[in-house]
Design a protein around this motif. Sequence first.
Motif: not given
Length: 128
Positions: A38-41, A43, A86
């Motif tokens: 989630s921290h790196f987007g 999903e 990423v």
Amino acid sequence: MLESRALLLFGRILLTFMFWTSGLVKLFDFQGGMAEMSHFGLEPAWLFNVLTIIVQLGGSLLIIFNRAAWLGAGALAVFTVLTIPVAHPFWKFEGETAFHEMMVVLEHITVIGGLIVVAILGQRVARR
């Protein structure tokens, strides 16, 4: 020593160390792994965590046991390349942060070189 199968196995274990330890951490701390995704987007986080675990552990095992080492090395190399934009986009930063992230990218490139070598050696050992 250079003909030692034990040393070759030890080298494979060491080369994959960062991958299988990361995979085990994500497996045993699944919530933490999802938080990292989630921290790196990435999903849905659970899916990216599962896929990461599969690639990191599966690729490592293929290399360590020299069963389709080329496939394990290829999977880990692609994974490693994908982590650069990423997780380590040094071009988006300035100063010390940019330098640090660029050093991590250079380390990633070096690991990819090691994965290429282990894929080649794995093929040669399998032919013996």
